[in-house]
Design a protein around this motif. Structure first.
Motif, PDB file in Angstrom:
ATOM      1  N   VAL A 146       0.601  -1.331  -0.052  1.00 46.03           N
ATOM      2  CA  VAL A 146      -0.076  -0.134   0.104  1.00 46.03           C
ATOM      3  C   VAL A 146       0.790   1.206  -0.069  1.00 46.03           C
ATOM      4  CG1 VAL A 146      -0.144   0.058   2.672  1.00 46.03           C
ATOM      5  CG2 VAL A 146      -2.049   1.221   1.104  1.00 46.03           C
ATOM      6  N   ARG A 147       0.553   2.294  -0.789  1.00 50.65           N
ATOM      7  CA  ARG A 147       1.135   3.404  -0.677  1.00 50.65           C
ATOM      8  C   ARG A 147       0.555   4.292   0.169  1.00 50.65           C
ATOM      9  NH1 ARG A 147       4.654   5.258  -3.666  1.00 50.65           N
ATOM     10  NH2 ARG A 147       4.423   4.017  -5.203  1.00 50.65           N
ATOM     11  N   HIS A 148       1.079   4.527   1.387  1.00 50.69           N
ATOM     12  CA  HIS A 148       0.488   5.157   2.592  1.00 50.69           C
ATOM     13  C   HIS A 148       0.863   6.539   2.667  1.00 50.69           C
ATOM     14  CE1 HIS A 148       4.240   4.842   4.921  1.00 50.69           C
ATOM     15  NE2 HIS A 148       4.154   3.715   4.263  1.00 50.69           N
ATOM     16  N   ALA A 149       2.124   7.168   2.180  1.00 45.79           N
ATOM     17  CA  ALA A 149       2.431   8.397   2.298  1.00 45.79           C
ATOM     18  C   ALA A 149       3.059   8.894   1.062  1.00 45.79           C
ATOM     19  CB  ALA A 149       3.493   8.497   3.478  1.00 45.79           C
ATOM     20  N   ALA A 150       2.905  10.213   0.645  1.00 44.25           N
ATOM     21  CA  ALA A 150       3.399  10.812  -0.511  1.00 44.25           C
ATOM     22  C   ALA A 150       5.023  10.533  -0.723  1.00 44.25           C
ATOM     23  CB  ALA A 150       3.094  12.115  -0.852  1.00 44.25           C
ATOM     24  N   GLN A 151       5.569  10.811   0.573  1.00 43.69           N
ATOM     25  CA  GLN A 151       7.077  10.747   0.523  1.00 43.69           C
ATOM     26  C   GLN A 151       7.948   9.598   1.024  1.00 43.69           C
ATOM     27  OE1 GLN A 151       8.581  13.495  -0.671  1.00 43.69           O
ATOM     28  NE2 GLN A 151       6.864  14.181  -1.308  1.00 43.69           N
ATOM     29  N   ALA A 152       6.877   8.382   1.088  1.00 45.64           N
ATOM     30  CA  ALA A 152       7.555   7.163   1.438  1.00 45.64           C
ATOM     31  C   ALA A 152       7.271   6.033   0.617  1.00 45.64           C
ATOM     32  CB  ALA A 152       7.067   6.581   2.904  1.00 45.64           C
ATOM     33  N   PRO A 153       8.270   5.099   0.501  1.00 51.74           N
ATOM     34  CA  PRO A 153       7.961   3.945  -0.352  1.00 51.74           C
ATOM     35  C   PRO A 153       6.632   3.109   0.102  1.00 51.74           C
ATOM     36  CG  PRO A 153       9.830   3.393   0.827  1.00 51.74           C
ATOM     37  CD  PRO A 153       9.507   4.718   1.437  1.00 51.74           C
ATOM     38  N   PRO A 154       6.042   2.248  -0.787  1.00 50.10           N
ATOM     39  CA  PRO A 154       4.971   1.374  -0.469  1.00 50.10           C
ATOM     40  C   PRO A 154       5.410   0.470   0.660  1.00 50.10           C
ATOM     41  CG  PRO A 154       4.913   1.636  -2.597  1.00 50.10           C
ATOM     42  CD  PRO A 154       6.293   2.126  -2.289  1.00 50.10           C
ATOM     43  N   ALA A 155       4.345   0.307   1.496  1.00 54.28           N
ATOM     44  CA  ALA A 155       4.595  -0.871   2.524  1.00 54.28           C
ATOM     45  C   ALA A 155       3.836  -2.069   2.350  1.00 54.28           C
ATOM     46  CB  ALA A 155       4.308   0.137   3.865  1.00 54.28           C
ATOM     47  N   PHE A 156       4.311  -2.981   3.179  1.00 51.85           N
ATOM     48  CA  PHE A 156       3.378  -4.285   3.047  1.00 51.85           C
ATOM     49  C   PHE A 156       2.282  -4.134   3.597  1.00 51.85           C
ATOM     50  CE2 PHE A 156       7.817  -5.810   2.916  1.00 51.85           C
ATOM     51  CZ  PHE A 156       8.042  -6.314   1.974  1.00 51.85           C
ATOM     52  N   LEU A 157       1.114  -4.588   2.963  1.00 49.36           N
ATOM     53  CA  LEU A 157      -0.321  -4.371   3.307  1.00 49.36           C
ATOM     54  C   LEU A 157      -0.559  -5.185   4.493  1.00 49.36           C
ATOM     55  CD1 LEU A 157      -2.886  -2.921   2.532  1.00 49.36           C
ATOM     56  CD2 LEU A 157      -3.591  -4.857   1.246  1.00 49.36           C
ATOM     57  N   TYR A 158      -0.141  -6.217   4.717  1.00 50.70           N
ATOM     58  CA  TYR A 158      -0.455  -7.149   5.904  1.00 50.70           C
ATOM     59  C   TYR A 158       0.606  -7.486   6.941  1.00 50.70           C
ATOM     60  CZ  TYR A 158      -4.534  -8.122   2.692  1.00 50.70           C
ATOM     61  OH  TYR A 158      -5.406  -7.786   1.991  1.00 50.70           O
TER      62      TYR A 158
END
Length: 156
Positions: free
Chosen positions: A35-47
């Motif tokens: 999931v892309r959760h922040a504009a300035q951060a790489p995507p993170a694992f969803l689960y």
């Protein structure tokens, strides 16, 4: 001499372990939902469970996604990366439904996307899953407060 030999051995071992972990992480990034959760951060694992609390499971992810749709968010899927986004005027709101029992939101400017507030998380808020009354109203109020605090933080 023994200390130098043990330090060299540990250094090599730790470097090999780091490389292995990075390779494993990269393989996961290609295959697992993110999931892309922040504009300035790489995507993170969803689960993946994080320091903020246990991860939301697949069973309750559908409920969280429906709540986001009801609030006007669009769900974009590019490969294995999901983005929950809402645009209002010059603001982009990204939702992060990873943590159990709440959805976190980050507000950024579309015209100045690289500008960050000086105060930590001044542009963020969350809503608990337990909220049942006037969810759209609560979202609008918190969004407005985040926009105002974002502007105040950028001025200070």
């Amino acid at each position: 001499m023994a200390f130098k030999l043990s330090a060299d051995y540990l250094n090599e071992t730790l470097l090999a372990t780091d490389r292995t972990e990075k390779e494993r992480d990269e393989e996961r990034r290609q295959s697992e939902p993110m999931v892309r959760h922040a504009a300035q951060a790489p995507p993170a694992f969803l689960y993946q469970t994080e320091w903020r609390g246990p991860a939301r499971g697949e069973a309750t992810m559908g409920e969280a996604e429906q709540r986001l749709r009801d609030l006007g968010f669009e769900i974009m899927v590019e490969g294995n990366v999901r983005t929950y986004r809402f645009v209002q005027d010059d603001r982009l709101v990204l939702a992060d439904p990873r943590v159990t029992n709440k959805i976190e939101f980050e507000v950024t400017s579309l015209s100045k996307p690289k500008k960050k507030p000086r105060h930590w998380r001044a542009n963020a808020f969350y809503m608990l899953d337990s909220y049942a009354l006037d969810i759209p109203g609560k979202f609008r109020n918190r969004l407005q407060e985040a926009i105002e605090s974002f502007g105040d933080a950028a001025k200070s």
